[in-house]
Write an enzyme that holds these catalytic residues in place. Structure first.
Site, PDB file in Angstrom:
ATOM      1  CG  HIS A 153       2.296 -10.357  -3.918  1.00 38.24           C
ATOM      2  ND1 HIS A 153       1.857 -10.323  -2.610  1.00 38.24           N
ATOM      3  CD2 HIS A 153       3.313 -11.246  -3.946  1.00 38.24           C
ATOM      4  CE1 HIS A 153       2.590 -11.142  -1.877  1.00 38.24           C
ATOM      5  NE2 HIS A 153       3.471 -11.728  -2.659  1.00 38.24           N
TER       6      HIS A 153
ATOM      7  CB  CYS B  28      -0.951   0.000   1.191  1.00 34.38           C
ATOM      8  SG  CYS B  28      -2.424  -1.037   0.957  1.00 34.38           S
TER       9      CYS B  28
ATOM     10  CG  ASN C  79       3.875 -17.747  -2.583  1.00 32.06           C
ATOM     11  OD1 ASN C  79       3.762 -18.817  -3.174  1.00 32.06           O
ATOM     12  ND2 ASN C  79       4.973 -17.016  -2.637  1.00 32.06           N
TER      13      ASN C  79
HETATM   14  P1  5GP Z   1       5.529 -13.435  -1.037  1.00 34.54           P
HETATM   15  O1  5GP Z   1       6.605 -14.168  -0.292  1.00 34.54           O
HETATM   16  O2  5GP Z   1       4.600 -12.704  -0.097  1.00 34.54           O
HETATM   17  O3  5GP Z   1       4.799 -14.273  -2.042  1.00 34.54           O
HETATM   18  O4  5GP Z   1       6.284 -12.360  -1.925  1.00 34.54           O
HETATM   19  C1  5GP Z   1       6.620 -11.099  -1.466  1.00 34.54           C
HETATM   20  C2  5GP Z   1       7.620 -10.554  -2.451  1.00 34.54           C
HETATM   21  O5  5GP Z   1       7.716  -9.165  -2.255  1.00 34.54           O
HETATM   22  C3  5GP Z   1       9.034 -11.131  -2.284  1.00 34.54           C
HETATM   23  O6  5GP Z   1       9.444 -11.738  -3.513  1.00 34.54           O
HETATM   24  C4  5GP Z   1       9.882  -9.918  -1.915  1.00 34.54           C
HETATM   25  O7  5GP Z   1      11.164  -9.952  -2.488  1.00 34.54           O
HETATM   26  C5  5GP Z   1       9.058  -8.768  -2.426  1.00 34.54           C
HETATM   27  N1  5GP Z   1       9.205  -7.535  -1.682  1.00 34.54           N
HETATM   28  C6  5GP Z   1       9.125  -7.380  -0.325  1.00 34.54           C
HETATM   29  N2  5GP Z   1       9.298  -6.087   0.012  1.00 34.54           N
HETATM   30  C7  5GP Z   1       9.466  -5.412  -1.152  1.00 34.54           C
HETATM   31  C8  5GP Z   1       9.685  -4.031  -1.450  1.00 34.54           C
HETATM   32  O8  5GP Z   1       9.763  -3.160  -0.575  1.00 34.54           O
HETATM   33  N3  5GP Z   1       9.826  -3.697  -2.767  1.00 34.54           N
HETATM   34  C9  5GP Z   1       9.750  -4.628  -3.772  1.00 34.54           C
HETATM   35  N4  5GP Z   1       9.912  -4.194  -5.018  1.00 34.54           N
HETATM   36  N5  5GP Z   1       9.543  -5.936  -3.516  1.00 34.54           N
HETATM   37  C10 5GP Z   1       9.401  -6.324  -2.223  1.00 34.54           C
HETATM   38 ZN    ZN Z   2      -1.875  -3.250   1.178  1.00 34.74          ZN
END
Ligand code: 5GP
Ligand code: ZN
Length: 111
Positions: free
Chosen positions: A98, A6, A85
């Site tokens: 996402h 957000c 995920n």
């Molecule tokens: P999840 O593990 O929730 O499926 O994926 C979260 C993703 O968000 C991870 O691949 C992580 O590298 C990415 N991520 C986390 N924080 C940030 C951020 O501040 N900026 C960007 N560009 N990616 C992020």
């Molecule tokens: Zn959010």
């Protein structure tokens, strides 16, 4: 709300934007797991797939954005992997829906 995506959508935290429209923001993952690793994020805060609920347009909006990203990043022809995920066992670390768009390499046929 203390949600990092957000804050990115609000412009409070910078991102490397790939595509944006009224409903969806797509930006490069900060820790890429493939040569191309883009996240497609709905602008409306939604914790995960289960919370999409009655918003039947949201997944269509994300799908449209994924197509735009694939064309822009030149991975539409060779293909790419999408990963979503959900929750603790699903390995979700950011609780804002996402889609991971992973490309630029050939993945195996296993998950
Ligand atoms: P999840 O593990 O929730 O499926 O994926 C979260 C993703 O968000 C991870 O691949 C992580 O590298 C990415 N991520 C986390 N924080 C940030 C951020 O501040 N900026 C960007 N560009 N990616 C992020
Ligand atoms: Zn959010």
């Amino acid at each position: 709300m203390d949600c990092i995506f957000c804050k990115i959508i609000a412009g409070e935290i910078p991102c490397d934007k790939v595509y944006e429209d009224e409903k969806v923001l797509c930006f490069n993952d900060i820790a890429p797991k493939a040569p191309i690793h883009v996240l497609a994020v709905p602008k409306k805060h939604t914790a995960n797939l289960l919370e999409v609920g009655d918003d039947k347009e949201m997944l269509n909006d994300i799908n449209y954005a994924i197509k735009k990203v694939a064309e822009k990043m030149n991975i539409a022809e060779n293909g790419f992997k999408t990963v979503i995920n959900t929750g603790t066992d699903g390995g979700q670390s950011v609780n804002h829906l996402h889609f991971h768009i992973l490309g630029g390499k050939k993945f195996g046929e296993d998950l």
